[in-house]
Design an enzyme around this catalytic site. Sequence first.
Site, PDB file in Angstrom:
ATOM      1  N   LYS A 175      25.636 -24.235 -37.224  1.00  0.00           N
ATOM      2  CA  LYS A 175      26.495 -23.169 -37.743  1.00  0.00           C
ATOM      3  C   LYS A 175      27.481 -22.736 -36.656  1.00  0.00           C
ATOM      4  CE  LYS A 175      23.843 -22.820 -41.482  1.00  0.00           C
ATOM      5  NZ  LYS A 175      24.292 -23.094 -42.852  1.00  0.00           N
ATOM      6  N   HIS A 294      21.118 -34.208 -49.182  1.00  0.00           N
ATOM      7  CA  HIS A 294      21.379 -32.810 -49.533  1.00  0.00           C
ATOM      8  C   HIS A 294      21.639 -32.728 -51.032  1.00  0.00           C
ATOM      9  CE1 HIS A 294      22.995 -28.752 -49.586  1.00  0.00           C
ATOM     10  NE2 HIS A 294      22.527 -28.599 -48.355  1.00  0.00           N
TER      11      HIS A 294
END
Length: 475
Positions: A175, A294
Amino acid sequence: MSPQTETKASVGFKAGVKDYRLTYYTPEYQTKDTDILAAFRVTPQPGVPPEEAGAAVAAESSTGTWTTVWTDGLTSLDRYKGRCYDIEPLPGEESQFIAYVAYPLDLFEEGSVTNLFTSIVGNVFGFKALRALRLEDLRIPPAYSKTFQGPPHGIQVERDKLNKYGRPLLGCTIKPKLGLSAKNYGRAVYECLRGGLDFTKDDENVNSQPFMRWRDRFCFCAEAIYKAQAETGEIKGHYLNATAGTCEEMMKRAIFARELGVPIVMHDYLTGGFTANTSLAHYCRDNGLLLHIHRAMHAVIDRQRIHGMHFRVLAKALRMSGGDHIHAGTVVGKLEGEREVTLGFVDLLRDDFIEKDRSRGIYFTQDWVSMPGVLPVASGGIHVWHMPALTEIFGDDSVLQFGGGTLGHPWGNAPGAVANRVALEACVQARNEGRDLAREGNEVIREATKWSPELAAACEVWKEIKFEFDTIDRL
């Protein structure tokens, strides 16, 4: 009378529209071991009988159309048609019911999830006679599942490649997910891996944007992996997202990852598509790459209780198409997932044989006949206080992935990784000693803080963070 008219008359052709249930509702039908079975939650329009609605689903997802056609006489409808063989009322839901449909195996191309879904869910969901329709579960017979390669490697082979046993694997999504340069991104990867994580990860929407092109990211991440491996003596990995706008570009990225010598790549299997995913899975098996999956976009398909498709169906499809990891919710974090339902599809991902269990949403017994298993990934809003629950819920064969729960540590990325590794090791040791993590988990974490200032700092930061919204994924 023309010869053509005589031919039509001779096969009993009669133009017009007739009720679907006259042909496709067959409650006397005994399902075959080779049939693909589907459980649909059906909400018909007012005035449409359940038998007609269930038969319409069977017809429109197999051989039927809205009117009688004379070419029906040129084939055996009885051999190829889908059949609604049972209607099950739903307690407390007067306007809904479960329709069970059996499809003969010959309707589907071997080894193609794309064709399977195009047939079963490709058209019928827009049918006007239905207010809503949800595919709750599929039974994939061994005769069909054996036409698929499945996961590139599976759980045991992955553990052997990594030389890591007896505990869940630890990961972290880098992140902020967008905006970092490739060099700064690689720095964060190195710090997390050096701190004790097994994997770091590209976020699902990190592909090849102007601020960080894919080739630069791959190179800096590979450098971070090798540096962390040299310093820790452990095998490390970063999920390099190969998802791209074309299959050719996706394969180019996977090939470059293999040339760098990294252990794992990543794909967004729903947005990328099943055809692309299966192609990538085949390449990964042939070239020794692990494949992380994902599920970006899944909630568009699976979140509504009465329309769409349950994630357990998408999970089965992924196991056939191919993937070594897939995100599967957390039960305790910020993303959707009710415990028993989540554990139901986690078992469908990992185990060889799963018994029917309606209390967990499993409508059919599923036999994968030794197809390799998929590691479920718990990710989304989790931190060190969740570690005991995650260890107890998911067990050893899982990946526990902390993004903000690593990079949000007040001392930095590496201390955040240390805190998670210490918390995990403490929970595994406590479990192996016979302690009840569900009851004693917080105490286990507090005891571990005495030996790890990094964990103590993490516990202080996230001691009051909770996500207390009710799940809508209920039976």
